[in-house]
Every structure is written in structure tokens, then in C-alpha cells.
Design a protein around this motif. Structure first.
Motif, PDB file in Angstrom:
ATOM      1  N   CYS A  21     -78.101  65.437 -71.491  1.00  0.00           N
ATOM      2  CA  CYS A  21     -78.781  66.540 -70.825  1.00  0.00           C
ATOM      3  C   CYS A  21     -77.938  67.800 -71.030  1.00  0.00           C
ATOM      4  CB  CYS A  21     -78.950  66.243 -69.345  1.00  0.00           C
ATOM      5  SG  CYS A  21     -79.741  67.571 -68.452  1.00  0.00           S
ATOM      6  N   VAL A  22     -78.532  68.866 -71.511  1.00  0.00           N
ATOM      7  CA  VAL A  22     -77.826  70.111 -71.743  1.00  0.00           C
ATOM      8  C   VAL A  22     -78.356  71.138 -70.758  1.00  0.00           C
ATOM      9  CG1 VAL A  22     -77.364  71.949 -73.405  1.00  0.00           C
ATOM     10  CG2 VAL A  22     -77.524  69.583 -74.173  1.00  0.00           C
ATOM     11  N   ASN A  23     -77.446  71.733 -69.989  1.00  0.00           N
ATOM     12  CA  ASN A  23     -77.823  72.727 -68.997  1.00  0.00           C
ATOM     13  C   ASN A  23     -77.133  74.039 -69.349  1.00  0.00           C
ATOM     14  OD1 ASN A  23     -78.692  74.079 -66.815  1.00  0.00           O
ATOM     15  ND2 ASN A  23     -77.507  72.930 -65.310  1.00  0.00           N
ATOM     16  N   ILE A  24     -77.908  75.079 -69.603  1.00  0.00           N
ATOM     17  CA  ILE A  24     -77.358  76.386 -69.942  1.00  0.00           C
ATOM     18  C   ILE A  24     -77.741  77.361 -68.847  1.00  0.00           C
ATOM     19  CG2 ILE A  24     -77.388  78.277 -71.600  1.00  0.00           C
ATOM     20  CD1 ILE A  24     -78.120  76.240 -73.726  1.00  0.00           C
ATOM     21  N   SER A  25     -76.721  78.017 -68.279  1.00  0.00           N
ATOM     22  CA  SER A  25     -77.000  79.004 -67.233  1.00  0.00           C
ATOM     23  C   SER A  25     -76.076  80.198 -67.413  1.00  0.00           C
ATOM     24  CB  SER A  25     -76.804  78.389 -65.849  1.00  0.00           C
ATOM     25  OG  SER A  25     -75.467  77.970 -65.690  1.00  0.00           O
ATOM     26  N   ALA A  26     -76.543  81.357 -66.979  1.00  0.00           N
ATOM     27  CA  ALA A  26     -75.756  82.584 -67.095  1.00  0.00           C
ATOM     28  C   ALA A  26     -74.676  82.595 -66.014  1.00  0.00           C
ATOM     29  CB  ALA A  26     -76.664  83.796 -66.945  1.00  0.00           C
ATOM     30  N   PRO A  27     -73.509  83.199 -66.280  1.00  0.00           N
ATOM     31  CA  PRO A  27     -72.463  83.266 -65.265  1.00  0.00           C
ATOM     32  C   PRO A  27     -72.856  84.207 -64.127  1.00  0.00           C
ATOM     33  CG  PRO A  27     -71.816  84.485 -67.220  1.00  0.00           C
ATOM     34  CD  PRO A  27     -73.090  83.792 -67.546  1.00  0.00           C
ATOM     35  N   ASP A  28     -72.266  83.972 -62.957  1.00  0.00           N
ATOM     36  CA  ASP A  28     -72.551  84.805 -61.790  1.00  0.00           C
ATOM     37  C   ASP A  28     -71.978  86.207 -61.936  1.00  0.00           C
ATOM     38  OD1 ASP A  28     -73.791  82.638 -60.672  1.00  0.00           O
ATOM     39  OD2 ASP A  28     -72.028  81.997 -59.543  1.00  0.00           O
ATOM     40  N   LYS A  29     -70.788  86.302 -62.502  1.00  0.00           N
ATOM     41  CA  LYS A  29     -70.108  87.595 -62.661  1.00  0.00           C
ATOM     42  C   LYS A  29     -70.215  88.047 -64.116  1.00  0.00           C
ATOM     43  CE  LYS A  29     -66.731  86.504 -59.103  1.00  0.00           C
ATOM     44  NZ  LYS A  29     -65.325  86.284 -58.814  1.00  0.00           N
ATOM     45  N   PRO A  30     -70.206  89.364 -64.363  1.00  0.00           N
ATOM     46  CA  PRO A  30     -70.235  89.821 -65.756  1.00  0.00           C
ATOM     47  C   PRO A  30     -68.929  89.481 -66.473  1.00  0.00           C
ATOM     48  CG  PRO A  30     -69.990  91.679 -64.269  1.00  0.00           C
ATOM     49  CD  PRO A  30     -70.231  90.464 -63.415  1.00  0.00           C
ATOM     50  N   ILE A  31     -69.025  89.293 -67.762  1.00  0.00           N
ATOM     51  CA  ILE A  31     -67.857  88.979 -68.577  1.00  0.00           C
ATOM     52  C   ILE A  31     -67.098  90.270 -68.848  1.00  0.00           C
ATOM     53  CG2 ILE A  31     -67.087  88.089 -70.798  1.00  0.00           C
ATOM     54  CD1 ILE A  31     -69.627  86.374 -70.820  1.00  0.00           C
ATOM     55  N   GLN A  32     -65.798  90.268 -68.578  1.00  0.00           N
ATOM     56  CA  GLN A  32     -64.967  91.449 -68.809  1.00  0.00           C
ATOM     57  C   GLN A  32     -63.967  91.134 -69.906  1.00  0.00           C
ATOM     58  OE1 GLN A  32     -63.063  92.581 -65.192  1.00  0.00           O
ATOM     59  NE2 GLN A  32     -64.941  93.311 -64.239  1.00  0.00           N
ATOM     60  N   ILE A  33     -63.870  92.053 -70.856  1.00  0.00           N
ATOM     61  CA  ILE A  33     -62.894  91.928 -71.931  1.00  0.00           C
ATOM     62  C   ILE A  33     -62.001  93.157 -71.866  1.00  0.00           C
ATOM     63  CG2 ILE A  33     -62.545  91.755 -74.415  1.00  0.00           C
ATOM     64  CD1 ILE A  33     -65.348  90.522 -74.582  1.00  0.00           C
ATOM     65  N   ASN A  34     -60.738  92.944 -71.539  1.00  0.00           N
ATOM     66  CA  ASN A  34     -59.782  94.049 -71.437  1.00  0.00           C
ATOM     67  C   ASN A  34     -59.000  94.138 -72.743  1.00  0.00           C
ATOM     68  OD1 ASN A  34     -60.463  94.655 -68.780  1.00  0.00           O
ATOM     69  ND2 ASN A  34     -59.105  93.078 -68.006  1.00  0.00           N
ATOM     70  N   LEU A  35     -59.131  95.268 -73.410  1.00  0.00           N
ATOM     71  CA  LEU A  35     -58.393  95.501 -74.648  1.00  0.00           C
ATOM     72  C   LEU A  35     -57.397  96.624 -74.407  1.00  0.00           C
ATOM     73  CD1 LEU A  35     -61.329  95.399 -77.222  1.00  0.00           C
ATOM     74  CD2 LEU A  35     -59.709  93.596 -76.709  1.00  0.00           C
ATOM     75  N   ASN A  36     -56.212  96.254 -74.021  1.00  0.00           N
ATOM     76  CA  ASN A  36     -55.160  97.244 -73.809  1.00  0.00           C
ATOM     77  C   ASN A  36     -54.407  97.394 -75.125  1.00  0.00           C
ATOM     78  OD1 ASN A  36     -55.797  97.536 -71.109  1.00  0.00           O
ATOM     79  ND2 ASN A  36     -54.523  95.808 -70.527  1.00  0.00           N
ATOM     80  N   ILE A  37     -54.771  98.418 -75.859  1.00  0.00           N
ATOM     81  CA  ILE A  37     -54.173  98.644 -77.176  1.00  0.00           C
ATOM     82  C   ILE A  37     -53.361  99.926 -77.124  1.00  0.00           C
ATOM     83  CG2 ILE A  37     -54.655  99.050 -79.611  1.00  0.00           C
ATOM     84  CD1 ILE A  37     -57.279  97.548 -79.216  1.00  0.00           C
ATOM     85  N   ASN A  38     -52.122  99.819 -77.528  1.00  0.00           N
ATOM     86  CA  ASN A  38     -51.240 100.977 -77.554  1.00  0.00           C
ATOM     87  C   ASN A  38     -50.936 101.284 -79.019  1.00  0.00           C
ATOM     88  OD1 ASN A  38     -49.471 102.994 -77.040  1.00  0.00           O
ATOM     89  ND2 ASN A  38     -47.883 101.709 -76.150  1.00  0.00           N
ATOM     90  N   VAL A  39     -51.453 102.401 -79.483  1.00  0.00           N
ATOM     91  CA  VAL A  39     -51.242 102.800 -80.874  1.00  0.00           C
ATOM     92  C   VAL A  39     -50.261 103.963 -80.876  1.00  0.00           C
ATOM     93  CG1 VAL A  39     -52.330 103.681 -82.955  1.00  0.00           C
ATOM     94  CG2 VAL A  39     -53.554 102.068 -81.500  1.00  0.00           C
TER      95      VAL A  39
END
Length: 62
Positions: A21-39
Motif C-alpha cells: 500500500c502506497v500512501n502519498i500526502s503533502a507535509p503540514d509545514k512548507p519545505i524550507q531550503i536555507n542557502l547561506n552562501i558567502n561569496v
């Protein structure tokens, strides 16, 4: 004939029950991607003596 039909139906029902049985559901919280880039860029100018004297002779050139 009836027994083979019943046994084959029972086997199909048993095989269907054992399937995954495969169950696919969306997460409760939004996905956050933190890209701390120091150039950091360092630029070094090296002027030879001729360029240095040209700049000293014409200070308003730049």
C-alpha cells in the motif's frame, strides 16, 4: 470445476490482500531550503613602474 474456480478466486483475493500500500500526502509545514552562501572576491592590481608613473603624471585619468 467449481472447486478450481473457488480456489483460484481465493488465491486472487489472498494475493490482492498481500499487495503493498502506497500512501502519498503533502507535509503540514512548507519545505524550507536555507542557502547561506558567502561569496568573497578579492581583486589585486599590480602595476608596473611604467603604469605607476603614467598615473602619477596624469592624476585625473581615472
Amino acid at each position: 470445476m467449481r472447486l478450481t474456480t473457488l480456489s483460484s478466486m481465493a488465491m486472487l483475493m489472498l494475493a490482492g490482500g498481500m499487495g503493498g500500500c502506497v500512501n502519498i500526502s503533502a507535509p503540514d509545514k512548507p519545505i524550507q531550503i536555507n542557502l547561506n552562501i558567502n561569496v568573497t572576491q578579492e581583486v589585486v592590481y599590480r602595476l608596473d613602474n611604467e603604469a605607476k608613473s603614467l598615473i602619477q603624471q596624469n592624476p585625473g585619468i581615472f
